[in-house]
Design an enzyme around this catalytic site. Structure first.
Site, short mmCIF file in Angstrom:
data_model
loop_
_atom_site.label_atom_id
_atom_site.label_comp_id
_atom_site.label_asym_id
_atom_site.label_seq_id
_atom_site.Cartn_x
_atom_site.Cartn_y
_atom_site.Cartn_z
N GLY A 256 11.43 24.09 -29.98
CA GLY A 256 10.40 23.34 -30.66
C GLY A 256 9.04 23.62 -30.06
CB ALA A 257 6.78 22.77 -28.09
CD GLU A 259 8.42 22.63 -20.29
OE1 GLU A 259 9.31 22.61 -19.41
OE2 GLU A 259 8.68 22.79 -21.50
CG ASN A 260 4.09 28.00 -21.60
OD1 ASN A 260 5.07 28.34 -20.97
ND2 ASN A 260 3.98 28.20 -22.90
CG HIS A 290 8.92 16.44 -25.33
ND1 HIS A 290 10.20 15.94 -25.35
CD2 HIS A 290 8.99 17.58 -24.59
CE1 HIS A 290 10.99 16.72 -24.64
NE2 HIS A 290 10.27 17.73 -24.18
CD GLU A 291 6.83 20.63 -25.22
OE1 GLU A 291 6.72 21.17 -24.10
OE2 GLU A 291 7.94 20.43 -25.76
CD GLU A 313 13.00 19.83 -21.42
OE1 GLU A 313 12.43 19.13 -22.28
OE2 GLU A 313 12.51 20.89 -21.00
#
Length: 826
Positions: A256-257, A259-260, A290-291, A313
């Site tokens: 989905g994505a 988190e960089n 979330h990210e 997570e």
């Protein structure tokens, strides 16, 4: 290629202190490869041997402290560093690296709409080695200096603010200490919307062909970002730890994505080309929240080893839903969590592949990759929600802030996290963690009501070992509104009980876990179940109805409620439902599981006809235009359940559903795919639609439709594309697989079922984990619910030695298949 073991990582972490990476990437060398130069400054604490990892197309040179190393000594993905002496060192490497088409490493994508090319990195777990050389483990943090040479007209994004030096050269600001898997680059002719918030640069970015759609939603996306940023600064004492916040919507992204730090990458389906429901907008907002939570929990404080991935997570999952509820217009997010995410966790936790939220043994990176599932996300977030209920939010946040202060820009373990929480409460958090985080499976709570007249009491039969704090909802008929149910009282209950809970008079419905604050399956007493059958839609709160629908879902999956009874409940109660997440969730389960797997092939046409009639009722109910999201859901599911082509073919010809909506690209491709399944379209019509919509989504739609045609030659071409030619990108592979298997075409597909196992194993060996995961998830013959499919799969697991990613997917699919057989037999 060697996987990194936990013991190897611990040994290397004791030996090395890594200070700085200086990375220079040249992206101008053609369509297949790019140039990668890396310098690593580090200190060895003792005399020893170790290794650095990379996966090059060709390693041109390597040197340690100016002394050449033999490139031919590269063994798989490991370059040995022999006879290191204690002290400071500099390692330099020059390599040619391959671009990816599978979403791993440096992914390269050319947009079919305008021919523009885009690159982005996804370096999770071991994939940094596909881009530059690294001591690749999360607890060897370092600062990173990055320079990129890109084609003229491109913009380069990275973890820090980037500066164009001229002649295609871009330099990123030096990062704080971060883990290797969090380094990020995105390069291409991006369309960007930039702003500032509280002095910090914000940006959102997408392909140029998606620019009108991003611009249309830019204020919504940036507004969610600002609201979450402000709310996190109210919750967290540590300020946002990076120099900018960019969000890039990138093509063919597997997750989905990601988190960089400072450059979150999202799948660009979140840039909506077609109409979506408000629940889908809420999902995008949740992923944004979330990210952003990961910037603190995951990036500022990072796990030491992959056994604590849940710390990343589960925390981000919980904070994403909770913060969205607190800070945005999306105030009912936990209903969607209960319907969608929690069901994902329950399903995963009842398979043989289940594991504790915090597993004690994750021996290597291949094993760790398998734990990105409904347990690490949904069950872990549910456990944290129960922890907050038990501990209190004030003490929970105090513990979180202590954790950040103790471990910022460093690494931490579960024990560190629990110690931080324990510093702010008298409760035994360590015992709670042992009960909730080190165990597997789903507890079941069943109410037993005793007594008579107005002196009833409740005892809960508890299957499982975890303690629970739950709310017990007591519902009675609403005397002022016939047919409605009203909440009499919500009672708090700790399980195990020390004594029966007094209720007073018997309620019409007693609901355990009202409010959905714990993670457990719940059952009904007989009288309450009778009320559910007649009054489910009359319950006042969506989250309460979600708990009831989940209980019905669980009962079907456990063989305690006939599948036909679930369909009857849907037909009885969805026409009155107003919550979009509930309508979508119930229809999705009814179609994908009940109609397609849990009822027999002979019963399936009647099940589909009943669902189509339900969708027609919802369409009629929404003719006034007041519920566009509900109408869109009903139209989508009517298309998917259509057994005859006439109505949906007329919609496609007219370009609209009578009374709306007009057909956008998503609906047009959805109709064409269903017509393909029904044998009511052909290659000429698919090609014409692709001419109309030549976008990346259009290419996927065409692949899905072509694979769905009930034609032997079409099936053969699709199979060859998936399993022989190795040319499909991750997204085109998935689209082809989604079209291939159709219950209506079981006779045509019979010979492919035994072929699947052999061909999937070989494909996974050749193309690696991302395609293996797609092959196990999307290309599995899920429609073939029979003993032969199960036996062939079990033989494959026993004899064919599939790679871990495929083995895990096959094991889960076969368990689901066995469950479907049991449900049919029940």
């Amino acid at each position: 290629m060697s996987v990194l073991t936990r013991d190897e990582a611990h040994t290397r972490a004791r030996l090395l202190d890594v200070h700085r990476y200086t990375i220079d990437l040249d992206l101008t060398g053609g369509d297949d490869t790019f140039d990668s130069r890396t310098a690593i400054r580090f200190t060895a604490r003792a005399d020893a041997d170790t290794f650095v990892e990379l996966k090059p197309a060709e390693l041109h040179s390597a040197s340690l402290d100016g002394r050449p190393l033999d490139p031919d000594s590269l063994d798989g993905n490991r370059l040995p560093l022999k006879n290191l002496t204690a002290g400071e060192h500099e390692l330099r490497l020059h390599a040619t690296m391959r671009y990816s088409r599978t979403g791993e490493g440096m992914h390269r994508f050319t947009d079919p709409t305008d021919g523009e090319t885009y690159l982005y990195t996804q370096l999770f777990m071991e994939d940094v080695q596909r881009v530059f050389a690294a001591f690749d483990q999360p607890d060897l943090k370092a600062v990173f200096d990055l320079t990129v040479t890109a084609p003229d007209g491109w913009t380069v994004l990275a973890n820090g603010v980037t500066e164009h030096l001229g002649e295609g050269r871009w330099k990123a600001a030096t990062t704080p200490p971060i883990s290797t898997y969090l380094v990020a680059v995105a390069a291409g002719p991006w369309h960007s919307v930039r702003t500032e918030h509280r002095g910090l640069p914000f940006g959102i970015h997408c392909r140029r062909s998606l620019a009108p759609y991003l611009d249309a939603d830019a204020e919504e996306i940036l507004g969610i970002t600002r609201a979450c940023y402000d709310r996190y600064h109210e919750k967290f004492e540590e300020p946002y730890p990076f120099d900018s916040y960019d969000q890039a919507f990138v093509p063919e992204f597997n997750a989905g994505a990601m988190e960089n730090p400072g450059l979150v990458t999202f799948r660009d389906e979140f840039v909506y080309r077609s109409a979506v429901t408000d629940t889908e907008r809420q999902t995008r907002a949740m992923v944004i929240a979330h990210e952003m939570a990961h910037m603190w929990f995951g990036d500022l404080v990072t796990l030491k080893w992959w056994d604590d991935i849940w710390l990343n997570e589960s925390f981000a999952e919980y904070m994403g839903y909770q913060t969205l509820t607190e800070a945005t217009r999306f105030t009912d997010t936990w209903t969607d969590f209960g319907v969608v995410r929690k069901a994902w966790g329950y399903d995963a936790d009842q398979r043989p592949s289940t594991h504790p939220v915090a597993p004690e043994q994750v021996d290597d990176t291949a094993s760790a990759m398998l734990n990105f599932d409904g347990i690490s996300y949904a069950k872990g977030a549910s456990a944290l929600r129960q922890l907050v209920t038990w501990l209190g939010e004030k003490d929970f946040l105090a513990g979180i802030n202590t954790h950040f202060a103790r471990h910022k820009f460093a690494n931490a373990t579960l024990a560190d996290f629990i110690d931080s929480l324990a510093a702010h409460t008298e409760r035994d958090v360590h015992a709670w963690a042992d009960a909730w985080l080190r165990t597997t499976g789903v507890d079941t709570l069943t109410p037993v009501i005793s007594g008579s007249n107005g002196d009833r009491s409740l005892t809960v039969e508890h299957t499982g070992s975890r303690p629970h704090r739950v709310a017990v909802g007591l519902y009675d008929p609403d005397l002022a509104d016939e047919g409605r149910l009203t909440l009499r009282e919500r009672l708090d209950l700790d399980i195990p009980q020390t004594a029966p809970l007094p209720l007073g008079k018997r309620p019409a419905l007693l609901l355990l876990n009202d409010g959905d604050l714990t993670y457990a399956k719940v059952r009904f007493d007989p009288e309450s179940f009778d009320t559910v059958r007649t009054g489910l839609s009359q319950l006042p709160e969506p989250l309460t109805r979600a708990v009831v629908w989940n209980a019905l879902r669980d009962a079907v999956r456990d063989g305690e409620l006939p599948a036909a009874a679930y369909l009857e409940a849907a037909r009885a109660h969805l026409p009155q439902e107003t919550d979009l997440a509930l309508v979508q969730g119930v229809l999705g389960f009814a179609r994908a599981q009940v109609a397609d797997r849990y009822v027999s092939p002979e019963e399936r046409p009647a099940a589909l006809a009943g669902l189509a009639a339900l969708c027609r009722a919802l369409i009629r109910r929404t003719e006034d235009g007041d519920h566009p999201g509900l109408r869109l859901i009903a139209v989508r599911h009517y298309i998917d359940t259509a057994a005859q082509p006439d109505t949906i073919a007329a919609w496609l010809a007219d370009g609209t559903v009578p009374g709306g909506p007009e057909l956008d690209p998503e609906l047009r491709w959805r109709i064409l795919a269903r017509l393909a399944v029904l044998g009511a379209t052909d290659e000429a019509a698919i090609a014409a639609e692709l001419d109309r919509d030549p976008s990346a989504s259009g290419q996927e739609g065409a692949a899905r439709c072509r694979a769905a045609l009930p034609d032997a030659d079409a099936k053969a071409r699709a199979w060859e594309a998936m399993f022989s030619r190795d040319e499909l990108s991750n997204y085109l592979f998935t689209a082809t697989a989604q079209g291939f298997w159709q219950p209506e075409q079981a006779g045509l597909l019979g010979d492919y079922v035994p072929r699947y196992y052999q061909d999937a194993v070989a494909l996974a060996d050749r193309r690696g984990p991302a395609i293996a995961e797609a092959a196990g998830r999307w290309a599995f013959p899920a429609h073939a619910v029979d003993e032969t499919t199960l036996r062939l799969g079990e033989e494959c697991l026993r004899d064919a030695d599939p790679i871990p990613a495929l083995r895990r997917k096959l094991a889960d699919q076969l368990d689901d298949l066995a469950r479907a057989l049991r449900v049919r037999q029940a």
